[in-house]
Design an enzyme around this catalytic site. Structure first.
Site, short mmCIF file in Angstrom:
data_model
loop_
_atom_site.label_atom_id
_atom_site.label_comp_id
_atom_site.label_asym_id
_atom_site.label_seq_id
_atom_site.Cartn_x
_atom_site.Cartn_y
_atom_site.Cartn_z
N CYS A 170 42.86 29.76 38.23
CA CYS A 170 43.00 31.08 38.85
C CYS A 170 43.65 32.06 37.90
CB CYS A 170 43.81 30.95 40.14
SG CYS A 170 44.07 32.54 40.95
N CYS A 224 46.14 34.45 39.50
CA CYS A 224 47.44 33.86 39.84
C CYS A 224 48.30 33.66 38.59
CB CYS A 224 47.29 32.49 40.49
SG CYS A 224 45.94 32.29 41.63
N ASP A 225 47.70 33.15 37.54
CA ASP A 225 48.49 32.61 36.44
C ASP A 225 48.38 33.36 35.12
OD1 ASP A 225 49.36 30.57 38.13
OD2 ASP A 225 47.61 29.33 37.70
#
Ligand code: NAP
Length: 321
Positions: free
Chosen positions: A144, A147-148
């Site tokens: 992701c 997200c990261d």
């Protein structure tokens, strides 16, 4: 009294609303349904808390300016849903029967019945199952970018895949990383022309063609150090140093048990009647990643979960009018 009527009155097995899944979509649906006095039952599924439980810091969920750990956010959502009367069980639906109402939801333990069902079973990022992948997930390996990506500022990373997701993630990751190398198993990309062109024009993106990642090297303490590559055309193996690995080889919605029972698109995302969360079966609603191939964020899932609960509440109201 017939056996189905008996079950209908068995408080343990009959619920006006059952929610399948316990990610942001399922638990937000539960929160709203509980506050509407519907005393919903959540069947958590095999991964209580959903995909956020396999991430670390969540920094893009509104209301947490310092960020919050994914598992903690999900614990809080569960508590909030419980506070208003949601029942939560660590069980997964293995079969559903929508032929008559109340609907029947079978788990390995028992069969539940409900008048309205909210499907929030989520999706699973596809991975390769190669050595290093599971061990380093969250320690340099991610599925992701949104997200990261932030954790890879000024680092060199790779993106695996050749579709629109890979182009989108590679382009997005150049905001943080000093260099992003796309590794694709063929020489032609699957991505749409416009997404390809954008990626090709980006000077921070490099390309490795005809290659698959055979192993991810590194340790949890030190992070990822590189990937072992196998070139399918030349049959040569090599080592490519990198500090991060992002998978972008697609997601699989967790909707297998609804096949032939709910209308889906050709890759298994449940179709809803936009802008509602109504599915092809009256009384069945869908929320979150199981119906959303595009946004796939915790906050958008929570949003559709809220919509599904409101849709279900109104539908139940109409049923009794
Ligand atoms: P996708 O289109 O199925 O592409 C997956 C890519 O990963 C393909 O290039 C495939 O290679 C590769 N791949 C699959 N399995 C692999 C494996 N085991 N090892 C290495 N590579 C592997 O998936 P997606 O990119 O996630 O897109 C899904 C859908 O969402 C598509 O319809 C896409 O158009 C849409 N989408 C749209 C946007 C947008 O418009 N903004 C953004 C993201 C996604 P091959 O090409 O060799 O099969």
């Amino acid at each position: 009294m017939s056996s189905s009527a008996t079950e209908h009155h068995n408080a343990d097995h009959y619920h006006r609303v059952i929610i399948l899944g316990s990610g942001p979509a399922g638990l937000t649906a539960a929160l709203y349904a509980a506050r509407a006095d519907l005393a919903p039952l959540v069947l958590e599924g095999n991964q209580p808390g959903g995909q956020l439980t396999i991430t670390t810091d969540v920094e893009n969920y509104p209301g947490f300016p310092e960020g919050i750990l994914g598992p903690e956010l999900m614990d809080r959502m569960r508590e909030q849903a419980r506070r208003f009367g949601t029942k939560v069980k660590f069980e997964a639906a293995v079969e559903v029967d929508f032929e008559k109402r109340p609907f029947a939801i079978r788990t390995d333990e028992t069969t539940y019945r409900c008048d309205a069902l909210i499907v929030a079973t989520g999706a699973t990022a596809k991975l390769d199952g190669i050595p290093g992948e599971q061990e380093l997930m969250g320690y340099g390996v991610s599925a992701c970018a949104t997200c990261d990506g932030f954790f890879f500022r000024d680092k060199e990373i790779v993106v695996i895949g050749g579709g629109d997701s890979a182009m989108e993630e590679a382009t997005y990751l150049t905001k943080f990383a000093s260099k992003v190398t796309v590794i694709h198993r063929r020489r032609e990309l699957r991505a749409s022309k416009i997404m390809q062109d954008r990626a090709f024009a980006n000077p921070k993106i490099a390309w490795i063609w005809d290659s698959v990642v055979a192993e991810i090297a590194g340790t949890r303490e030190g992070g990822v150090t590189g990937v072992k590559l196998h070139n399918k055309r030349t049959e040569l193996d090599s080592f490519y140093p990198t500090q991060g690995v992002f998978y972008a080889i697609g997601h699989q919605p967790n909707t297998a048990i609804f096949k032939g029972k709910l209308e889906m698109n050709d890759v298994g995302y449940i179709k809803v009647q936009e802008p509602t969360t109504k599915t092809s079966v009256h009384g069945v609603f869908a929320a979150g990643d199981a119906m959303d191939p595009i946004y796939r964020q915790a906050v958008t899932s929570a949003g559709t979960g809220c919509r599904a609960a409101i849709d279900a509440e109104r539908w139940l109201q109409e049923l009794h009018d």
